[in-house]
Design a protein around this motif. Sequence first.
Motif, PDB file in Angstrom:
ATOM      1  N   GLY A   1       0.792  -1.224   0.000  1.00 17.24           N
ATOM      2  CA  GLY A   1       0.000   0.000   0.000  1.00 17.24           C
ATOM      3  C   GLY A   1       0.821   1.269   0.000  1.00 17.24           C
TER       4      GLY A   1
ATOM      5  N   SER B   1      -0.414   4.204  -2.130  1.00 20.92           N
ATOM      6  CA  SER B   1      -1.650   4.767  -1.587  1.00 20.92           C
ATOM      7  C   SER B   1      -1.395   5.552  -0.306  1.00 20.92           C
ATOM      8  N   ILE B   2      -0.549   5.012   0.556  1.00 21.15           N
ATOM      9  CA  ILE B   2      -0.239   5.686   1.817  1.00 21.15           C
ATOM     10  C   ILE B   2       0.342   7.068   1.552  1.00 21.15           C
TER      11      ILE B   2
ATOM     12  N   ASP C   1      -2.965  -4.063   5.268  1.00 23.46           N
ATOM     13  CA  ASP C   1      -3.674  -3.420   6.382  1.00 23.46           C
ATOM     14  C   ASP C   1      -2.721  -3.118   7.534  1.00 23.46           C
TER      15      ASP C   1
ATOM     16  N   ILE D   1      -0.712  -0.057   6.459  1.00 27.93           N
ATOM     17  CA  ILE D   1      -1.602   1.106   6.443  1.00 27.93           C
ATOM     18  C   ILE D   1      -1.833   1.605   7.870  1.00 27.93           C
TER      19      ILE D   1
ATOM     20  N   ALA E   1      -2.816   5.561   8.287  1.00 24.50           N
ATOM     21  CA  ALA E   1      -3.534   5.901   7.056  1.00 24.50           C
ATOM     22  C   ALA E   1      -4.858   5.175   6.911  1.00 24.50           C
ATOM     23  N   ALA E   2      -5.330   4.522   7.959  1.00 27.14           N
ATOM     24  CA  ALA E   2      -6.525   3.685   7.847  1.00 27.14           C
ATOM     25  C   ALA E   2      -7.768   4.480   7.474  1.00 27.14           C
TER      26      ALA E   2
ATOM     27  N   VAL F   1      -7.012   4.995   3.452  1.00 28.02           N
ATOM     28  CA  VAL F   1      -6.695   3.880   2.567  1.00 28.02           C
ATOM     29  C   VAL F   1      -7.401   2.628   3.063  1.00 28.02           C
TER      30      VAL F   1
ATOM     31  N   THR G   1      -8.539  -1.624   1.828  1.00 30.22           N
ATOM     32  CA  THR G   1      -8.071  -2.722   0.985  1.00 30.22           C
ATOM     33  C   THR G   1      -9.255  -3.499   0.434  1.00 30.22           C
TER      34      THR G   1
END
Length: 334
Positions: A174, A177-178, A202, A205, A210-211, A214, A216
């Motif tokens: 990720g 994305s992060i 996860d 993230i 970053a949850a 972002v 999954t």
Amino acid sequence: MPETQRLDTTRLQKIAQAYWESAALMAAVELEIFTAIAHGHDTIPAVAKAAGISDRNAERLLTVLAAMTLLSRDGERFTNAADVQRFLVKDGERYAGPWILFTKPRWRAFGELSERLRDPQENKLGAYVDFTVEDARRYHAATYSIGMGAARLFSRSVDLSGRKLMLDLGGGSGAYSIVATKTFPGLQAVVLDLPPVTVVADEYIAANGAAERVSTLPGDFTETAFPQGVDVVVMASNLPQYEPALIGLVVAKAFEALVPDGEMHLIGETLHDDRNGPISAALWGLNEAIQNSTGRAHTESEVKGYLQAAGFVDVTVHPFVPGVLSRITGRKPA
């Protein structure tokens, strides 16, 4: 012996000894030689003690590392080269040691390359057949260590201001994305990868806080339906793992998922159009023989063709990491 023959022999010898150089570098990372030197253990006896090896073996290894210009020697003392200091000191912010060790589990397989090349058995997912969560943790410990750097480069190279939703295909840890969602306020991202990989994604993230930005999506990007309302698609650093038909399929699915004026970025190890290099892309293509996959190295023009065949316009090749990675982009017509 004619001069040209002597030169050819020297060149072949240098290629053959690259195996030894790789072994020396991997041993130095595993023994934390560069970390010891960074912490002031910069003589042969001090390195030997820190690494738990004999003075004789420390001298052997440090001599090779200096000859490789990874270390500088001044009398009895050693210092790390600038790039080694930045990336191979274990407690450094950008430590990439796991990436250096990434191919070590495949050494035996590469030693059997001729047998692997004769093996007619192939599959479309290569190494990802029967991939477990623990496999994913080992794999992405390596890719994350350099993936964050590539992700920062991507977010410096591409302006995603105003974009709302990014789909990160085969996004692994990720990293893209992060970093992108941190760099561009208002951007959300979805990492689509195999179920064992999204478990690990996860974890990364969450570790990066970053949850909320972002999420999954466990699945197979050749079969799983893509989210709707996507205005950016990224597929990074996995091109040689797949055959042309598979990449064409995924690119076509991305085109359908994108909103009008959405953009796609394919980032990967690509060959020049004459297929004479660079060596990095060629080797990643050869690596697929080790994995018994149907993947191969693709040229920049071939990747452009995948995008154009799906309907993308303004398809452009951008250097990303020269000699290693290209970024090939396209836009869905408004």
